[in-house]
Design a protein around this motif. Structure first.
Motif, PDB file in Angstrom:
ATOM      1  N   LEU A  20       6.946  -1.941  -1.040  1.00 31.89           N
ATOM      2  CA  LEU A  20       6.415  -2.001  -2.393  1.00 31.89           C
ATOM      3  C   LEU A  20       4.898  -2.033  -2.262  1.00 31.89           C
ATOM      4  N   HIS A  21       4.258  -0.962  -2.730  1.00 33.31           N
ATOM      5  CA  HIS A  21       2.803  -0.834  -2.642  1.00 33.31           C
ATOM      6  C   HIS A  21       2.162  -1.315  -3.940  1.00 33.31           C
ATOM      7  N   ALA A  22       0.925  -1.767  -3.842  1.00 33.44           N
ATOM      8  CA  ALA A  22       0.187  -2.213  -5.029  1.00 33.44           C
ATOM      9  C   ALA A  22      -0.196  -1.039  -5.922  1.00 33.44           C
ATOM     10  N   HIS A  23      -0.249   0.158  -5.337  1.00 36.12           N
ATOM     11  CA  HIS A  23      -0.661   1.343  -6.081  1.00 36.12           C
ATOM     12  C   HIS A  23      -0.197   2.575  -5.314  1.00 36.12           C
ATOM     13  N   LYS A  24      -0.358   3.765  -5.898  1.00 36.74           N
ATOM     14  CA  LYS A  24       0.040   5.010  -5.235  1.00 36.74           C
ATOM     15  C   LYS A  24      -0.970   5.474  -4.190  1.00 36.74           C
ATOM     16  N   VAL A  44       5.217   3.106   4.919  1.00 39.72           N
ATOM     17  CA  VAL A  44       4.130   2.126   4.868  1.00 39.72           C
ATOM     18  C   VAL A  44       2.848   2.755   4.340  1.00 39.72           C
ATOM     19  N   TYR A  45       2.802   4.086   4.273  1.00 44.69           N
ATOM     20  CA  TYR A  45       1.591   4.785   3.853  1.00 44.69           C
ATOM     21  C   TYR A  45       1.560   4.989   2.343  1.00 44.69           C
ATOM     22  N   PRO A  46       0.347   5.108   1.778  1.00 47.90           N
ATOM     23  CA  PRO A  46       0.246   5.364   0.342  1.00 47.90           C
ATOM     24  C   PRO A  46       0.921   6.683  -0.018  1.00 47.90           C
ATOM     25  N   THR A  47       1.353   6.783  -1.264  1.00 44.15           N
ATOM     26  CA  THR A  47       1.986   8.009  -1.743  1.00 44.15           C
ATOM     27  C   THR A  47       0.996   9.159  -1.725  1.00 44.15           C
ATOM     28  N   TYR A  48      -0.240   8.890  -2.134  1.00 40.53           N
ATOM     29  CA  TYR A  48      -1.266   9.931  -2.206  1.00 40.53           C
ATOM     30  C   TYR A  48      -2.458   9.580  -1.331  1.00 40.53           C
ATOM     31  N   CYS A  52      -0.139  -4.294   2.513  1.00 42.54           N
ATOM     32  CA  CYS A  52      -1.504  -3.901   2.173  1.00 42.54           C
ATOM     33  C   CYS A  52      -1.693  -2.415   2.456  1.00 42.54           C
ATOM     34  N   LEU A  53      -2.328  -1.733   1.523  1.00 43.18           N
ATOM     35  CA  LEU A  53      -2.637  -0.322   1.708  1.00 43.18           C
ATOM     36  C   LEU A  53      -3.972  -0.174   2.415  1.00 43.18           C
ATOM     37  N   SER A  54      -4.057   0.837   3.253  1.00 47.48           N
ATOM     38  CA  SER A  54      -5.328   1.204   3.867  1.00 47.48           C
ATOM     39  C   SER A  54      -5.282   2.692   4.140  1.00 47.48           C
ATOM     40  N   CYS A  90      -3.027  -3.209 -10.823  1.00 47.45           N
ATOM     41  CA  CYS A  90      -1.835  -3.390  -9.998  1.00 47.45           C
ATOM     42  C   CYS A  90      -0.715  -2.575 -10.630  1.00 47.45           C
ATOM     43  N   GLU A  91      -0.328  -1.497  -9.969  1.00 45.82           N
ATOM     44  CA  GLU A  91       0.753  -0.639 -10.447  1.00 45.82           C
ATOM     45  C   GLU A  91       1.753  -0.468  -9.313  1.00 45.82           C
ATOM     46  N   PRO A  92       2.655  -1.443  -9.122  1.00 43.13           N
ATOM     47  CA  PRO A  92       3.584  -1.380  -7.995  1.00 43.13           C
ATOM     48  C   PRO A  92       4.371  -0.076  -7.961  1.00 43.13           C
TER      49      PRO A  92
END
Length: 151
Positions: free
Chosen positions: A124-128, A144-148, A40-42, A136-138
């Motif tokens: 594998l993140h659900a989004h950037k 573990v952190y979002p790309t952006y 999960c992203l946060s 949903c754009e894996p």
């Protein structure tokens, strides 16, 4: 008092041995990678002093079969091997609970060159990004952190 010293010494030695990492915690074979089975992203929002709960992604199948997940939540995959992953994504309310109406699925292709060397954990993140994400754009990352960040 002299009887207690050997007991305490043995206790310290045993507790030290229990602290060593197991194969699922630290020792990843060089011909394998560990992929997060669910993530999960946060993102922390500084000016609001709160956490924004982004979308969650779960790997539901690998080449049409249910994945084998380790007790620490990872899937062991061989390096230099192509796979087709099917994922499920869901968005979350402000309190972190899932929003059932937002569940979607998406495919993600792992090519032979994706994991050229082993011994690492991948996510594998659900989004950037956690905020402002739609659909949903894996996306694959070694973090573990979002790309952006979306501040």
């Amino acid at each position: 008092m002299p009887r207690i010293l050997p007991f305490l010494s043995a206790l310290f030695i045993l507790s030290g041995c229990q602290s060593l990492p197991s194969d699922t915690q630290g020792n990843i074979p060089p011909d394998r990678v560990l992929l997060s089975a669910q993530h999960c992203l946060s993102e922390y929002i500084d000016d609001l002093d709160k956490v924004h709960f982004g979308p969650c992604l779960k790997v539901i199948s690998i080449d049409g079969k249910a994945p084998s997940v380790t007790e620490d939540g990872f899937i062991a995959l061989p390096v230099a091997t192509a796979f087709s992953l099917e994922t499920s994504c869901v968005y979350r309310h402000a309190d972190g609970t899932p929003v059932p109406a937002t569940v979607t699925t998406a495919s993600f292709e792992i090519k032979e060159a994706t994991f050229s060397s082993g011994g690492r954990r991948w996510y594998l993140h659900a989004h950037k990004q956690a905020r402002g994400a739609i659909g949903c754009e894996p996306t694959l990352a070694p973090s573990v952190y979002p790309t952006y960040k979306t501040n």
